[in-house]
Design a protein around this motif. Sequence first.
Motif, PDB file in Angstrom:
ATOM      1  N   SER A 192       3.198   5.775  -3.477  1.00  0.00           N
ATOM      2  CA  SER A 192       4.318   6.656  -3.829  1.00  0.00           C
ATOM      3  C   SER A 192       4.291   6.884  -5.333  1.00  0.00           C
ATOM      4  CB  SER A 192       5.667   6.020  -3.470  1.00  0.00           C
ATOM      5  OG  SER A 192       5.604   5.450  -2.198  1.00  0.00           O
ATOM      6  N   PRO A 193       4.311   8.144  -5.772  1.00  0.00           N
ATOM      7  CA  PRO A 193       4.169   8.428  -7.205  1.00  0.00           C
ATOM      8  C   PRO A 193       5.295   7.854  -8.065  1.00  0.00           C
ATOM      9  CG  PRO A 193       4.543  10.458  -5.934  1.00  0.00           C
ATOM     10  CD  PRO A 193       4.373   9.357  -4.943  1.00  0.00           C
ATOM     11  N   ASP A 194       6.480   7.605  -7.490  1.00  0.00           N
ATOM     12  CA  ASP A 194       7.612   7.135  -8.301  1.00  0.00           C
ATOM     13  C   ASP A 194       7.761   5.612  -8.332  1.00  0.00           C
ATOM     14  OD1 ASP A 194       8.092   7.493  -5.619  1.00  0.00           O
ATOM     15  OD2 ASP A 194      10.149   8.211  -5.836  1.00  0.00           O
ATOM     16  N   GLU A 203       0.843  -1.213   0.000  1.00  0.00           N
ATOM     17  CA  GLU A 203       0.000   0.000   0.000  1.00  0.00           C
ATOM     18  C   GLU A 203       0.869   1.251   0.000  1.00  0.00           C
ATOM     19  OE1 GLU A 203      -2.958   0.155   3.123  1.00  0.00           O
ATOM     20  OE2 GLU A 203      -3.743  -1.783   2.464  1.00  0.00           O
ATOM     21  N   MET A 204       1.924   1.224   0.822  1.00  0.00           N
ATOM     22  CA  MET A 204       2.811   2.382   0.900  1.00  0.00           C
ATOM     23  C   MET A 204       3.512   2.609  -0.449  1.00  0.00           C
ATOM     24  SD  MET A 204       5.945   2.933   3.574  1.00  0.00           S
ATOM     25  CE  MET A 204       7.005   1.710   2.830  1.00  0.00           C
ATOM     26  N   ARG A 262       8.506  -1.902  -8.639  1.00  0.00           N
ATOM     27  CA  ARG A 262       9.606  -1.331  -9.409  1.00  0.00           C
ATOM     28  C   ARG A 262       9.518   0.185  -9.424  1.00  0.00           C
ATOM     29  NH1 ARG A 262      10.006  -3.375 -15.134  1.00  0.00           N
ATOM     30  NH2 ARG A 262      10.120  -1.254 -15.957  1.00  0.00           N
ATOM     31  N   MET A 263      10.652   0.782  -9.753  1.00  0.00           N
ATOM     32  CA  MET A 263      10.679   2.221  -9.899  1.00  0.00           C
ATOM     33  C   MET A 263      10.095   2.530 -11.271  1.00  0.00           C
ATOM     34  SD  MET A 263      13.612   4.745  -8.815  1.00  0.00           S
ATOM     35  CE  MET A 263      12.850   6.095  -7.920  1.00  0.00           C
ATOM     36  N   LYS A 264       9.155   3.492 -11.314  1.00  0.00           N
ATOM     37  CA  LYS A 264       8.457   3.760 -12.579  1.00  0.00           C
ATOM     38  C   LYS A 264       9.413   4.296 -13.645  1.00  0.00           C
ATOM     39  CE  LYS A 264       3.759   4.742 -10.964  1.00  0.00           C
ATOM     40  NZ  LYS A 264       2.920   5.855 -10.512  1.00  0.00           N
ATOM     41  N   ASP A 265      10.268   5.204 -13.201  1.00  0.00           N
ATOM     42  CA  ASP A 265      11.124   5.905 -14.134  1.00  0.00           C
ATOM     43  C   ASP A 265      12.419   5.124 -14.408  1.00  0.00           C
ATOM     44  OD1 ASP A 265      12.474   7.871 -15.513  1.00  0.00           O
ATOM     45  OD2 ASP A 265      13.198   8.832 -13.673  1.00  0.00           O
ATOM     46  N   ALA A 266      12.307   3.798 -14.596  1.00  0.00           N
ATOM     47  CA  ALA A 266      13.509   2.993 -14.834  1.00  0.00           C
ATOM     48  C   ALA A 266      13.099   1.767 -15.635  1.00  0.00           C
ATOM     49  CB  ALA A 266      14.133   2.580 -13.504  1.00  0.00           C
ATOM     50  N   ILE A 313      11.175  -0.502   5.225  1.00  0.00           N
ATOM     51  CA  ILE A 313      10.829  -0.510   3.804  1.00  0.00           C
ATOM     52  C   ILE A 313      10.747   0.930   3.278  1.00  0.00           C
ATOM     53  CG2 ILE A 313       9.045  -1.214   2.137  1.00  0.00           C
ATOM     54  CD1 ILE A 313       8.672  -3.630   4.183  1.00  0.00           C
ATOM     55  N   ALA A 314      10.299   1.857   4.129  1.00  0.00           N
ATOM     56  CA  ALA A 314      10.331   3.271   3.730  1.00  0.00           C
ATOM     57  C   ALA A 314      11.777   3.708   3.485  1.00  0.00           C
ATOM     58  CB  ALA A 314       9.684   4.130   4.817  1.00  0.00           C
ATOM     59  N   ALA A 315      12.697   3.261   4.350  1.00  0.00           N
ATOM     60  CA  ALA A 315      14.119   3.611   4.169  1.00  0.00           C
ATOM     61  C   ALA A 315      14.674   2.976   2.898  1.00  0.00           C
ATOM     62  CB  ALA A 315      14.925   3.171   5.390  1.00  0.00           C
ATOM     63  N   LEU A 316      14.208   1.790   2.574  1.00  0.00           N
ATOM     64  CA  LEU A 316      14.628   1.144   1.323  1.00  0.00           C
ATOM     65  C   LEU A 316      14.213   1.992   0.118  1.00  0.00           C
ATOM     66  CD1 LEU A 316      15.419  -1.289  -0.555  1.00  0.00           C
ATOM     67  CD2 LEU A 316      13.142  -2.208  -0.113  1.00  0.00           C
ATOM     68  N   LEU A 317      12.968   2.495   0.130  1.00  0.00           N
ATOM     69  CA  LEU A 317      12.515   3.327  -0.998  1.00  0.00           C
ATOM     70  C   LEU A 317      13.391   4.572  -1.121  1.00  0.00           C
ATOM     71  CD1 LEU A 317       8.610   3.124  -0.700  1.00  0.00           C
ATOM     72  CD2 LEU A 317      10.164   1.599  -1.920  1.00  0.00           C
ATOM     73  N   ASP A 318      13.730   5.179   0.019  1.00  0.00           N
ATOM     74  CA  ASP A 318      14.592   6.364  -0.014  1.00  0.00           C
ATOM     75  C   ASP A 318      15.955   6.034  -0.609  1.00  0.00           C
ATOM     76  OD1 ASP A 318      12.708   8.063   0.960  1.00  0.00           O
ATOM     77  OD2 ASP A 318      13.345   7.896   3.062  1.00  0.00           O
TER      78      ASP A 318
END
Length: 478
Positions: free
Chosen positions: A398-400, A393-394, A415-419, A464-469
Amino acid sequence: MAWLKDAADAAAILDSYHAASVSGDAPVLRQPPIGPLLRRLDARRLLSEGGLSGDRLAAFLEEALNASTRLHHPGYMAHQAASPTANGAIASLIDGAINNPMNIYEMGAFAAALEHVCVNWMLEKAGWRPAADGKDAGPPPPSDGEPIGGGLLTHGGSLANLTALAAARARIAPEAWVEGCPDDLVILAADESHYSVSRAAGLLGLGARRVRALPASADGRADPERLPQSVARIRDSGERVMALISNACSTAAGLYDPVAEISSFCREAGIWHHVDGAHGASALLSPKYRGCLNGLRQADSLTWDAHKMLRVPGVCAAALFRDRADIDRAFIQQGSYLFHEKDEPGVDFISRTVECTKSALGLKLFMTIAEQGEGALGAYIESRIDLARAAAEMIAASPDFEIAVAPESNIVCFRMKDADDAQQLRIRRALLEGGRFFPSSTEFMGRRWLRLALMSETTRLDHIAALLDEIRAIRSDF
Ligand SMILES: *Cc1c(COP(=O)(O)O)cnc(C)c1O
């Protein structure tokens, strides 16, 4: 054995190792180049000269653990391997110290007894009828038509799948053991099935080509609506379906096939239904999530790994059967030194296994469950699935980033959208080098994803938030 000091030193080193893992202070994995690593371990010299004990053993162990993967680390999110408890480690030590190859009762009575009681415990969780204590063969079941279940522990889920499929072959083609496999047998399995299924088809003499694709929806989940048509087509062409395999859950994305619908179809059509629950059968311990396996009672066999979500150290899996008669005719054995009428107060598992020598798998499984209790083990499993859902959900918010599907188990693909696909892999490589996070990666629905298997009991949503960062920071450097 002069080992008390060595064992105590090793336990102390492992205790600090565990503390550095759960705190996240140490890197989650280290992959030094193999040449320098072997030199630091002084491996060649030790092989020829010996002497690995006392202070040298302690030094060696420190060095070796520096090149390991830490499964208790909050950043461990990669492959489906258990984060073991203390009792699992102690059980492995006991097993190593006494080395009872317990496939025959006379070579390890307590380990065989514990395997028997654990198999019965698993049969009950699956909704099948356990054997009476100490009676793994014997009189037919009571007259309510529900057979007595049976099973065994194996060195891994791949071997459990092979064992279940050998039993399925023995039901439809009992002559295959002696005469070789008839050429009209096929297995129905989704493309998302674990590779051990096509290996088993090769090993059993069907040939991997005879694994036919189960009709599935876009996310790889079996589609029971189209099943009757596929089976009719196979039968019209003169072939017989030896077994149908459903995933509970699939390896890549952790999705559960609709087991109940598939089971009732297989019952009516007279087809062996094997449920590959290597990873996902542990949800049976969670009141909240056991519904994912509804309908399992109607199936014929189940693979259930204890060295994934049950926190048991490797290698320990179960092949379970609704009717023990099915496993008892899977293997036809010879070996008069092992197989003969014995006047003994216990059970032999050897007639049900591929393995001859087998370690005390029941001891590891029993000691782990008995340390935690099934309630706490169920709570751990539930917490990992809850975490996967919250993480998805988190990520989806996240838009990216994007997720592949809403998770049903403790596995999340995102996955990261812009990749592009190659860049997802580049991101993963950079994460591994950083040493804080260790995700895996998979192809799913035609694209490359970063994949989290949330196995460690220490991982929280803020990790997991730190992983996204960290991924964002890596991406900004491309
Ligand atoms: C892990 C897994 C297997 C293989 O089990 P091993 O214990 O690794 O041999 C088979 N099927 C599924 C669905 C799995 O997740």
